[in-house]
Design an enzyme around this catalytic site. Structure first.
Site, PDB file in Angstrom:
ATOM      1  N   ARG D 249       0.874  -1.177   0.000  1.00 33.03           N
ATOM      2  CA  ARG D 249       0.000   0.000   0.000  1.00 33.03           C
ATOM      3  C   ARG D 249       0.901   1.213   0.000  1.00 33.03           C
ATOM      4  NH1 ARG D 249      -3.416   1.419   5.129  1.00 33.03           N
ATOM      5  NH2 ARG D 249      -1.970   3.175   5.178  1.00 33.03           N
ATOM      6  N   HIS D 253      -4.259   5.072   3.688  1.00 33.84           N
ATOM      7  CA  HIS D 253      -5.463   4.256   3.554  1.00 33.84           C
ATOM      8  C   HIS D 253      -6.496   4.934   2.660  1.00 33.84           C
ATOM      9  CE1 HIS D 253      -8.870   1.739   4.606  1.00 33.84           C
ATOM     10  NE2 HIS D 253      -9.547   2.828   4.923  1.00 33.84           N
ATOM     11  N   TYR D 262       1.636   6.406  11.512  1.00 34.62           N
ATOM     12  CA  TYR D 262       1.887   5.033  11.952  1.00 34.62           C
ATOM     13  C   TYR D 262       2.889   4.261  11.088  1.00 34.62           C
ATOM     14  CZ  TYR D 262      -1.879   4.398   8.506  1.00 34.62           C
ATOM     15  OH  TYR D 262      -2.641   4.447   7.374  1.00 34.62           O
TER      16      TYR D 262
HETATM   17  C1  LIG Z   1     -17.655  -3.277   9.088  1.00 31.08           C
HETATM   18  C2  LIG Z   1     -16.664  -2.176   8.875  1.00 31.08           C
HETATM   19  N1  LIG Z   1     -15.871  -1.802   9.880  1.00 31.08           N
HETATM   20  C3  LIG Z   1     -14.969  -0.815   9.722  1.00 31.08           C
HETATM   21  C4  LIG Z   1     -14.846  -0.160   8.530  1.00 31.08           C
HETATM   22  C5  LIG Z   1     -13.829   0.977   8.339  1.00 31.08           C
HETATM   23  N2  LIG Z   1     -12.763   0.547   7.432  1.00 31.08           N
HETATM   24  C6  LIG Z   1     -12.843   0.732   6.101  1.00 31.08           C
HETATM   25  S1  LIG Z   1     -11.583   0.022   5.255  1.00 31.08           S
HETATM   26  C7  LIG Z   1     -10.844  -0.494   6.708  1.00 31.08           C
HETATM   27  C8  LIG Z   1      -9.565  -1.254   6.660  1.00 31.08           C
HETATM   28  C9  LIG Z   1      -9.611  -2.335   5.607  1.00 31.08           C
HETATM   29  O1  LIG Z   1      -8.435  -3.073   5.614  1.00 31.08           O
HETATM   30  P1  LIG Z   1      -8.227  -4.226   4.549  1.00 31.08           P
HETATM   31  O2  LIG Z   1      -9.431  -5.094   4.512  1.00 31.08           O
HETATM   32  O3  LIG Z   1      -6.940  -4.881   4.830  1.00 31.08           O
HETATM   33  O4  LIG Z   1      -8.201  -3.486   3.155  1.00 31.08           O
HETATM   34  P2  LIG Z   1      -7.149  -2.390   2.681  1.00 31.08           P
HETATM   35  O5  LIG Z   1      -7.760  -1.073   3.049  1.00 31.08           O
HETATM   36  O6  LIG Z   1      -5.873  -2.663   3.383  1.00 31.08           O
HETATM   37  O7  LIG Z   1      -7.042  -2.579   1.208  1.00 31.08           O
HETATM   38  C10 LIG Z   1     -11.608  -0.121   7.800  1.00 31.08           C
HETATM   39  C11 LIG Z   1     -11.253  -0.388   9.201  1.00 31.08           C
HETATM   40  C12 LIG Z   1     -15.709  -0.579   7.501  1.00 31.08           C
HETATM   41  N3  LIG Z   1     -15.690   0.004   6.288  1.00 31.08           N
HETATM   42  N4  LIG Z   1     -16.593  -1.589   7.691  1.00 31.08           N
END
Ligand SMILES: Cc1ncc(C[n+]2csc(CCOP(=O)(O)OP(=O)(O)O)c2C)c(N)n1
Ligand SMILES: Cc1ncc(C[n+]2csc(CCOP(=O)(O)OP(=O)(O)O)c2C)c(N)n1
Ligand SMILES: [Mg+2]
Ligand SMILES: [Mg+2]
Lengths: 327, 331, 327, 331
Positions: D249, D253, D262
């Site tokens: 990444r 985010h 972080y």
């Molecule tokens: C049920 C839920 N909880 C929290 C969130 C907030 N949120 C959006 S993306 C994310 C992190 C996602 O991480 P990952 O699945 O590893 O995908 P990446 O962003 O690393 O591609 C969070 C905590 C959400 N969208 N849905």
């Protein structure tokens, strides 16, 4: 007394309770190094021992389940759900487990847990970062549900929630964090759960609300007073249990009521308030009970134009109040 | 392996073996008699544990029954007895009476929970217990206490998302928790082949970064050994273990179920060969730990204990109706 | 016309819709060989091709998620949740996904899914096999929520639900299955979702209810008529959307209202009905709006004495109606 | 392995390789420009996919882009392009305009869904897509259609219970579905070490009775090969596969995030060495599939396409405000 932002009041409340009681710990997504996506827990990680602030995996049901278990074993967890919208995966843990643990064990176990979550629209968060979810929980015996409108109440109610032996849901309007400021008492104080407060006295109409919408009511009251309509604003502060005494006293005084919230109209907290008034305040009523709320659409769309047309605000309150005054 | 050295190797002595056997008999007796009570209409609901007494009793026997925690499920009767719940208390629960320490008659029978005994209350919604167990263990760890938490559940319930979230969290924080799965091959009428394409639940543990083991659910010594190792691992900071016992379900799912709608008599009779009680009895007799006479006496003693508990529980008062309104909120 | 049991009407509805449309399939726990724990699907497995009736793993969220996905790819799934109480693990899928798919895709995708679940107390099922859960869903824009009271409506509404392009929750009182019988039309007929019906005409008091509680209202109406109090019984049949026209017409006629349901009082469907009446029926009202509902206790305890004292029934309705009549 | 035979072995020809490269450039260009638009306040939200273009593009390239289904997540931009979404449509989505085919401006940017293209709508609640994908695949199977469904998600989202329930169901019914996990090591600010004790998500597949593979997320050929095999398995009745790509990444985010809170600069710079775009460019140039000039031209062409789409989208009308009330229920 000192002036604080809403967000700082909550952070102070968390820090003071953590310092005062080793049983208090925090769990949530991105609440550690990152300080939470709204920065509510910013700077706390450095202040406390390891384990007092836990960055949770992306698993709301597990997170709440873990908190319930810890609470049943002597701790006082405070869970942060990143957006109120994401509490639904944990619905079963909250409603089937936390809410009824005390009842089902005939008083043997308590679940002293707080779940904090930012709620509400206006931040261009679209359908899943804008919701008001308090009505779902206000229906559940065994839960307490708090929605503060100002920094003083937020801190005092948060402390009460953390010290409460029941599970408490604590909803913070995300627009309030940085925009709502207010005077706050010095030192350690609490605001009791379950007590409404009259934020503005008035004679003609009772505007009954909670959370950020209270500010819309105060604004509308100001506008209306210029036209000779005197509004009383009741800030419920807690939507379960409801402070029926304060509600009915206000209705008795004014005879005209408008209930205001940002949640969808149908089945919202306003329905219960209206039902209480239609029964126990019936004799006082001089006009139909009005509700100002978001229309029955699934939360607020992302596009600003689409969102703004749905967000209930001071103008809607003024319109409803004038209807009441003219009745 | 010579039979006697099996006992030695398991870390149990003769007294332990006798004690385990006694708990197994007691659990069976309570389960059987509860079933009869439902047929008589004296008790309204039961979830028999017949066939999994070895798994429940021997696993709980590996805990420190005073300081450790159990998060049970409805068939964990054997574990409840080991953890200190009396036959009398169990029967008060079956009859839903005021003095039932689990819920005072508020919950259905076999919905266990007893704070003083370290038994964490369960409701009916399966799977929810699993992250809760991780939370109980987290609290012990945060306070620097070395209690271990063991959570029981069926292989069907391991399909719930809460299983995944509970195990994931425990892995990350190396929590002192043992996940104990009773794999009896059925979730009510749904065979394991329709529950998961991999029939052994223990295989999932590696995905959470800790070990999973499968043991013969009819062999109390193997179960004790596996759980003892898991408890030791947990207590010494090594983190969680998923222990799966392949058990049998000799009776219908519950007193509301008719298993002949979906199982054959033949299947049931075949499974009966794995009934852990006669198997363990044979072992104890062969090794001279038990003789026929003392076995006979023990069984009579156990049955008597249960009968007495039934009569007392049946005669015990229900909670006053008005109390149903009370205790929604802690003061 | 022929007399049928409630359970048979539902089974017939399922069978006929499955036969008529290959896109309809059933998914649920123990619904195959076992015919469901209440035997609603008994005998269906043999009648249809493999894959039309799926015994699900013990995973409500997954089950509903699978159904949503199948619905988005051309199928019309009917999900059975074993007890309404166990819908909570699937809450997120229902509320965040199914309910708002059409809105969020601006009309691109529909979710033609039905979720059936037995609800209600009185069967000694304790805190987790006795709940009424309709209020949670009646709050959700995008969902339809149906709670039939008799075999004719159950079959006709189920057919409408299966043919509806929106997600529909369909709650069946478990005591109704074998005890409620009634005349049922022959052949293929539907009952429209969203229309209430007046089950009994009356002059003095409107008893507004749905599901099994309608029968308690009818019984109370019978008792009251002997004392000269004439009750009109309105069977809502659908609690979202509410048929406000029929509700208000009845209130206009009687001026006195009692809303009845088995769900907890606070925040139940009765609150919304009362709120609607307190606004749009205000001019017709001659007395406070009454509600008869279960008290705010987490569902019904197992012990029969503890359960019976909490179950709202005809006696409670008679008492409330007399209060209204005396007002 | 000699470089050219790597291409052969992957089953792709030179044209495919060029096409994949072009999609990767296009995804990168859109992602970068969208980020800039958020910095300028012209667009309110973005979730950059920088670093995972190889994973998204090469995996989607293994599908039949007409008949197969994709259940995306917010970073699946590359897959959306391969599946047929135009740059113009993507930009209408970024600006939340009426003509956005994903939601007409109702959802946040990068919340994909397009029925005609076989892209199953996603909301924000992560993990919910996974059982939905199993359901889409179930429908295809029930109708005897041999479409394959591929669902994308991050390793963080794989902690949700819905992951478990979706994979479990797919395993039982041997559904034609490919679970594609982008493991970039982060769930917003939470490193994988705090998400799961076993960092590789693919290890969980055996618990569901089907294979899991981990591939280098910066290598489009390896990704294509792994997914192609999984798609073939699915289409021929062999059931699901869990494919995990270890990706990077490169950006925060989202546009609301500041990753320097972080992550260290050093960590970010190290990771940049795995940027799939220069790596694949080098490969194409070394093998003579691309030369510097045509690369230059291609990049300019792509940038122009994106610039034009931005201007058109910015100028396009928003849905009329009153339409926000419409379409809660299907007629
Ligand atoms: C049920 C839920 N909880 C929290 C969130 C907030 N949120 C959006 S993306 C994310 C992190 C996602 O991480 P990952 O699945 O590893 O995908 P990446 O962003 O690393 O591609 C969070 C905590 C959400 N969208 N849905
Ligand atoms: C969330 C939820 N869904 C459904 C049920 C109904 N139910 C109770 S036990 C059971 C089967 C449990 O199977 P398993 O976990 O294998 O345990 P076993 O009964 O075989 O010991 C079901 C479906 C429930 N109690 N909770
Ligand atoms: Mg089982
Ligand atoms: Mg990630």
């Amino acid at each position: 007394m000192s002036e604080k932002r809403f967000i700082d009041a909550i952070r102070d409340g968390l820090r003071e309770e953590m310092a005062a009681d080793a049983a208090v710990f925090l769990i949530g997504q991105d609440i550690g190094v990152n300080g939470g996506v709204f920065r509510v827990t910013d700077g706390l990680l450095e202040k406390f021992e390891a384990g007092r602030i836990i960055d949770s995996p992306l698993a709301e049901s597990g997170m709440v389940g873990v908190a319930i278990g810890a609470a049943m074993n002597g701790m006082r967890p405070v869970v942060e759900i990143q957006f109120a919208d994401f509490i639904f995966p944990a619905f079963n843990q909250v409603v089937s487990e936390a809410a009824r643990m005390y009842y089902r064990t005939n008083g043997d176990f308590t679940v002293p847990m707080v779940i904090r979550a930012p709620y509400g629209g206006g931040a261009r968060g679209g359908l899943y970062h804008s919701q008001s979810v308090e009505a779902y929980f206000a229906h559940v015996p065994g839960l307490k549900v708090v929605v503060p409108s100002n920094p003083h109440d937020a801190k005092g109610l948060l402390k009460s929630a953390i010290r409460d032996d029941n599970p408490v849901l604590f909803f913070e309007h995300k627009l309030a964090y940085n925009t709502v400021r207010g005077e706050i008492s010095d030192g350690d104080y609490t605001v009791p759960i379950g007590e409404a407060v009259v934020s503005r006295e008035g004679q003609h109409i009772s505007l009954i609300s909670y959370g950020l919408s209270v500010h819309h009511c105060l604004e509308a009251a100001e506008t209306l007073s210029a036209e000779g309509i005197s509004c009383e604003v009741v800030d419920l502060r807690t939507v379960r249990p409801l402070d029926t005494v304060t509600i009915l006293e206000s209705v008795k005084k004014t005879g005209r009521v408008c209930i205001v919230h940002e949640d969808n109209l149908t089945g919202g907290v306003g329905a219960e308030v209206a039902a209480i008034i239609a029964k126990d305040g019936f004799e006082f009523l001089d006009a139909p009970v009005q509700r100002v709320a978001a229309p029955d659409v699934p939360s607020f769309p992302y596009n600003p134009g689409l969102e703004d047309v749905l967000l209930p605000g001071p103008t809607d309150i003024v319109r409803a109040a004038k209807e009441l005054a003219a009745y | 392996m010579p039979i006697n050295s099996r006992l030695n190797e398991s870390g149990l002595d003769q007294k332990d073996a006798q004690s385990i056997y006694r708990y197994m008999l007691l659990a069976r007796s309570i389960s059987e008699k509860s079933w009869l009570l439902t047929r008589q209409g004296r008790v309204l609901f039961s979830m028999p544990c017949d066939g999994q007494e070895a798994a429940d009793v021997a696993s709980a026997y590996a805990l420190d029954t005073v300081t450790d925690f159990i998060v049970p499920y409805a068939r964990s009767l054997g574990a409840m007895l080991v953890k200190g719940m009396t036959t009398q208390e169990v029967m008060l629960n079956m009859f839903g009476k005021a003095a039932d320490p689990n819920s005072g008659g508020r919950q259905m029978p076999m919905h266990w929970g007893h704070k003083q005994l370290g038994i964490i209350s369960m409701g009916s919604s399966v799977g929810t217990t699993i992250p809760r167990a991780s939370g109980v263990a987290l609290a012990s760890k945060l306070r620097g206490q070395n209690a271990v938490t063991m959570v029981y559940f069926g292989e069907g319930s391991a399909s719930e998302g809460d299983f995944h979230e509970g195990l994931g969290f425990a892995g990350v924080h190396r929590l002192p928790v043992v996940f104990f799965c009773n794999n009896n091959g059925w979730a009510t009428s749904v065979p394991v082949s329709l529950q998961n394409a991999e029939p052994q639940v223990a295989k999932r543990a590696q995905g959470y970064g800790f070990p999973g083991v499968t043991v013969d659910g009819s062999d109390p010594l193997a179960i004790y050994q596996a759980v003892k190792a898991a408890v030791h691992r947990a207590r010494s900071g090594g983190g969680p273990t998923l222990v799966e016992a392949n058990t049998i379900r000799m009776m219908p799912h519950s007193s509301s179920d008719d298993h002949l709608r979906y199982r054959t008599q033949e299947d049931l009779e075949n499974e009966r060969k794995l009934d852990p009680i006669p198997l363990f009895r044979d072992f104890l007799i062969t090794t001279g730990i038990l003789d026929e006479t003392s076995d006979q006496e023990l069984q009579e003693f156990v049955d008597l204990e249960v009968e007495e508990a039934i009569e007392l529980a049946d005669a015990a008062p229900s909670a006053a109706a008005e109390t149903a309104f009370n205790g929604v909120y802690a003061p």
